[in-house]
Design a protein around this motif. Structure first.
Motif, short mmCIF file in Angstrom:
data_model
loop_
_atom_site.label_atom_id
_atom_site.label_comp_id
_atom_site.label_asym_id
_atom_site.label_seq_id
_atom_site.Cartn_x
_atom_site.Cartn_y
_atom_site.Cartn_z
N THR A 5 0.82 -1.21 0.00
CA THR A 5 0.00 0.00 0.00
C THR A 5 0.86 1.26 0.00
O THR A 5 0.36 2.36 -0.27
N ALA B 201 4.06 2.58 -8.60
CA ALA B 201 3.63 1.19 -8.47
C ALA B 201 2.65 0.81 -9.57
O ALA B 201 1.89 1.64 -10.07
N TYR C 18 0.10 -1.22 -9.23
CA TYR C 18 -1.23 -1.16 -8.64
C TYR C 18 -1.18 -0.27 -7.41
O TYR C 18 -0.18 -0.27 -6.67
N ARG C 19 -2.27 0.46 -7.18
CA ARG C 19 -2.31 1.37 -6.04
C ARG C 19 -3.65 1.25 -5.33
O ARG C 19 -4.65 0.79 -5.92
N LEU D 152 -4.19 9.66 -2.14
CA LEU D 152 -3.16 8.72 -2.54
C LEU D 152 -1.75 9.17 -2.19
O LEU D 152 -0.85 8.34 -2.03
N ASP E 44 2.81 6.29 0.43
CA ASP E 44 4.18 6.27 -0.07
C ASP E 44 5.11 6.06 1.13
O ASP E 44 4.74 6.36 2.27
#
Length: 335
Positions: A160, A166, A168-169, A177, A181
């Motif tokens: 995650t 990435a 996929y997030r 979002l 990180d």
């Protein structure tokens, strides 16, 4: 009242970062030495261990041996067949296995994460000698679950926090979002851990009380991670943090003009405390959670105006109105 368009929005990133560092360094901090404090810190790589499990029997055996982890993280019991089925799918699916390899390569041996947790835990132990280090566990869930922080356990689903590159997030809008990180992991954990030490008056349901609660949480996190930028602690982009800092007189004026400090209506309070891309009631440039940020300004000013008050004193003080009044905060930029 609208937040005015500021020239500072157009300054270079270099100047902006210099300004943010100046803001951070000007805040009340205590000069402490943690070099002689020892902490127990080891990270259990459940992501590595679990991704090697490919049969139901292997998965059931692992879950049975780690019941507390299953209870805390998955919120179920080790014999949950639905959980076992889901883990079977994750561990044997070529796409999720490839996603895990991307995660493993990105995070490496977790040295940077360990060092930052060590700094944080040493600082907590300085202020709270009875602090017992929670077990840190890393996992891989193919984006099924998120960070979990309990008194005795911190569980981090590494995938995650892979960041913007990435494959996929997590399924969140862009304004949320950014915090998924690597640099946000430890600050996020510390802000949650702060709740344990953050005394509140259960009878005070005002927006002011909530603002001060959040402000104390961020101040706690800043004290435990003194070298981390404020923008990472509160998860505001540098642009928003600089702009909001310079517009705080207008933000404060809006709160005063609309008599918001002692508002108790949850729907109204939510507008200024909850996750939103913008608080358009104030202006199109006003970031979400502005009430949390303003609470941090009040708490920071309180510490500046009352240098004899230690962090522990602050966290024990459940009287939000006392903190506000003694902060002498009135929207001023100077710290």
């Amino acid at each position: 009242m609208q937040i005015r368009h500021l020239i500072v929005c157009q300054i270079s990133l270099l100047i902006g970062l210099f300004f943010l560092n100046s803001c951070q360094n000007s805040a009340s901090t205590e000069d402490i030495d943690t070099s002689k404090i020892s902490v127990k810190l080891d990270i259990l790589r459940f992501d590595e261990a679990m991704m090697k499990l490919t049969t139901r029997e292997q998965i059931k055996g692992f879950l049975s041996k780690n019941g507390r982890f299953v209870n805390v993280f998955y919120q179920t019991t080790p014999d949950d067949n639905a959980l076992i089925d889901r883990l079977m799918l994750i561990h044997n699916n070529p796409d999720t296995k490839a996603f895990y390899e991307e995660t493993k390569q990105s995070f490496g041996n977790l040295d940077a994460l360990k060092k930052q947790f060590e700094v944080a835990f040493k600082h907590i132990k300085y202020y709270y000698p009875d602090f017992k280090e929670p077990q840190i566990i890393t996992t891989f869930t193919a984006l099924d679950l998120e960070l979990v922080v309990a008194d005795d356990m911190i569980v981090i689903p590494l995938e995650t926090f892979l960041g913007p590159k990435a494959k996929y997030r997590p399924q969140y809008p862009d304004y949320l979002l950014r915090r998924f990180d690597k640099p946000y992991i430890v600050p996020s954990v510390l802000t949650i851990l702060a709740k344990k030490y953050n005394a509140i008056d259960p009878n005070d349901h005002t927006l002011m009380s909530d603002m001060v609660f959040y402000g104390k949480s961020y101040e706690f996190t800043r004290a435990m991670l003194p070298e981390v930028a404020d923008s990472l602690l509160i998860a505001y982009p540098d642009y928003d943090l600089v702009k909001t800092w310079n517009s705080q007189d207008l933000v404060w004026g809006y709160f005063i003009d609309n008599k918001l400090l002692y508002e108790t209506n949850d729907r109204i309070k939510d507008k200024y405390l909850s996750e939103r891309p913008r608080v358009q009631e104030i202006g199109n440039d006003c970031p979400g959670r502005i009430g949390q940020w303003l609470g941090w300004r009040i708490v920071s000013r309180y510490r500046t105006e009352n240098p004899s008050i230690t962090l522990v004193d602050l966290m024990k003080n459940q009287n939000a109105r006392d903190i506000f009044e003694k902060s002498k905060y009135k929207g001023q930029v100077e710290d």
